[in-house]
Enzyme design. Structure first.
Site, PDB file in Angstrom:
ATOM      1  N   GLU A  99     -87.790 -45.925 -34.729  1.00 21.83           N
ATOM      2  CA  GLU A  99     -88.999 -45.398 -35.380  1.00 21.83           C
ATOM      3  C   GLU A  99     -88.642 -44.941 -36.800  1.00 21.83           C
ATOM      4  O   GLU A  99     -87.507 -44.538 -37.079  1.00 21.83           O
ATOM      5  CB  GLU A  99     -89.524 -44.235 -34.500  1.00 21.83           C
ATOM      6  CG  GLU A  99     -90.724 -43.490 -34.985  1.00 21.83           C
ATOM      7  CD  GLU A  99     -91.986 -44.335 -35.132  1.00 21.83           C
ATOM      8  OE1 GLU A  99     -91.996 -45.199 -36.013  1.00 21.83           O
ATOM      9  OE2 GLU A  99     -92.964 -44.077 -34.410  1.00 21.83           O
ATOM     10  N   PHE A 152     -96.309 -36.139 -47.510  1.00 24.46           N
ATOM     11  CA  PHE A 152     -96.547 -37.534 -47.174  1.00 24.46           C
ATOM     12  C   PHE A 152     -95.453 -38.383 -47.802  1.00 24.46           C
ATOM     13  O   PHE A 152     -95.249 -38.364 -49.016  1.00 24.46           O
ATOM     14  CB  PHE A 152     -97.930 -38.009 -47.625  1.00 24.46           C
ATOM     15  CG  PHE A 152     -98.308 -39.269 -46.917  1.00 24.46           C
ATOM     16  CD1 PHE A 152     -98.849 -39.220 -45.642  1.00 24.46           C
ATOM     17  CD2 PHE A 152     -98.058 -40.509 -47.487  1.00 24.46           C
ATOM     18  CE1 PHE A 152     -99.145 -40.385 -44.944  1.00 24.46           C
ATOM     19  CE2 PHE A 152     -98.352 -41.681 -46.797  1.00 24.46           C
ATOM     20  CZ  PHE A 152     -98.893 -41.611 -45.521  1.00 24.46           C
TER      21      PHE A 152
HETATM   22  P1  IMP Z   1     -97.704 -39.757 -35.466  1.00 24.89           P
HETATM   23  O1  IMP Z   1     -98.450 -40.461 -34.392  1.00 24.89           O
HETATM   24  O2  IMP Z   1     -98.571 -38.715 -36.136  1.00 24.89           O
HETATM   25  O3  IMP Z   1     -96.379 -39.178 -35.039  1.00 24.89           O
HETATM   26  O4  IMP Z   1     -97.426 -40.782 -36.620  1.00 24.89           O
HETATM   27  C1  IMP Z   1     -96.563 -41.814 -36.483  1.00 24.89           C
HETATM   28  C2  IMP Z   1     -96.838 -42.903 -37.471  1.00 24.89           C
HETATM   29  O5  IMP Z   1     -97.669 -42.474 -38.552  1.00 24.89           O
HETATM   30  C3  IMP Z   1     -95.547 -43.350 -38.106  1.00 24.89           C
HETATM   31  O6  IMP Z   1     -94.951 -44.369 -37.361  1.00 24.89           O
HETATM   32  C4  IMP Z   1     -96.008 -43.806 -39.466  1.00 24.89           C
HETATM   33  O7  IMP Z   1     -96.427 -45.146 -39.391  1.00 24.89           O
HETATM   34  C5  IMP Z   1     -97.205 -42.940 -39.779  1.00 24.89           C
HETATM   35  N1  IMP Z   1     -96.829 -41.786 -40.635  1.00 24.89           N
HETATM   36  C6  IMP Z   1     -96.717 -40.498 -40.269  1.00 24.89           C
HETATM   37  N2  IMP Z   1     -96.345 -39.725 -41.295  1.00 24.89           N
HETATM   38  C7  IMP Z   1     -96.199 -40.566 -42.345  1.00 24.89           C
HETATM   39  C8  IMP Z   1     -95.792 -40.387 -43.717  1.00 24.89           C
HETATM   40  O8  IMP Z   1     -95.480 -39.289 -44.189  1.00 24.89           O
HETATM   41  N3  IMP Z   1     -95.759 -41.506 -44.479  1.00 24.89           N
HETATM   42  C9  IMP Z   1     -96.071 -42.752 -44.010  1.00 24.89           C
HETATM   43  N4  IMP Z   1     -96.447 -42.962 -42.737  1.00 24.89           N
HETATM   44  C10 IMP Z   1     -96.509 -41.886 -41.915  1.00 24.89           C
END
Ligand code: IMP
Length: 177
Positions: A99, A152
């Protein structure tokens, strides 16, 4: 015309390379005789996966899974679904998920649950980054590169609206508002 947001380096390429080497050493120790299947989560993890496996000097397989979780921009939709499935049967396999970032944890928790139902011999998670302050559901990261602040991130595979994946460093975008 769209204005380009300012990006600044958070983790530079040398620091990434050192973390990738360290993670590869840990993974090698645990998996060198297990013929693991590494599952890369598209698209953000492609660069990390490509760099990581070049350090792994033992037999392994790779596969890819595409999940949709984020809508446009920086907000998660909260809903996760499989958009592109793996093509390898994983029952009885030693599976390691690769991941790029664990943020709320919703995507990873969904994926681990989805894969666990297919009855792998083992299922572990390697994430390059962990935005742990944003977690909504618990996720165990077995191999972690960096804990990152609540910003971000883009670059080294990570995108904002599909852009910036090609930056060689992990960068952050300051909130404009
Ligand atoms: P979660 O489900 O909120 O844990 O998010 C997981 C997915 O969101 C990651 O695999 C990324 O594709 C995207 N994501 C989360 N935070 C970021 C970030 O800061 N930049 C870019 N993509 C992000």
């Amino acid at each position: 015309m769209d204005s380009q947001p300012e990006v600044r380096i958070l983790i530079n390429r040398q620091e990434i390379e050192a973390a990738v080497s360290r993670l590869a050493a840990e993974i090698s120790q645990d998996y060198h005789d297990k013929y693991p299947l590494l599952i890369d989560i598209l698209k953000g993890s492609f660069m990390f996966m490509a760099d990581l496996i070049r350090h792994l000097d033992f037999p392994l397989e790779v596969d890819f899974i595409g999940l949709s979780s984020y809508g446009k921009g920086k907000q998660t939709s909260g809903k996760v679904k499989v958009a592109h499935d793996i093509s390898t049967p994983i029952k009885g396999r030693e599976v390691l998920v690769i991941e790029d970032i664990v943020d709320t944890g919703l995507t990873t928790a969904f994926l681990l649950d989805y894969l666990q139902k297919k009855k792998p011999a083992s299922l572990k998670l390697c994430s390059l980054t962990d935005k742990s302050s944003r977690r909504q559901v618990p996720v165990t990261i077995d191999y972690l590169g960096f804990t990152v602040p609540n910003k971000f991130l883009v670059g080294y595979g990570l995108d904002l609206n599909q852009k910036f994946r090609n930056l060689p460093d992990i960068c952050f975008i300051e909130d404009e508002d």
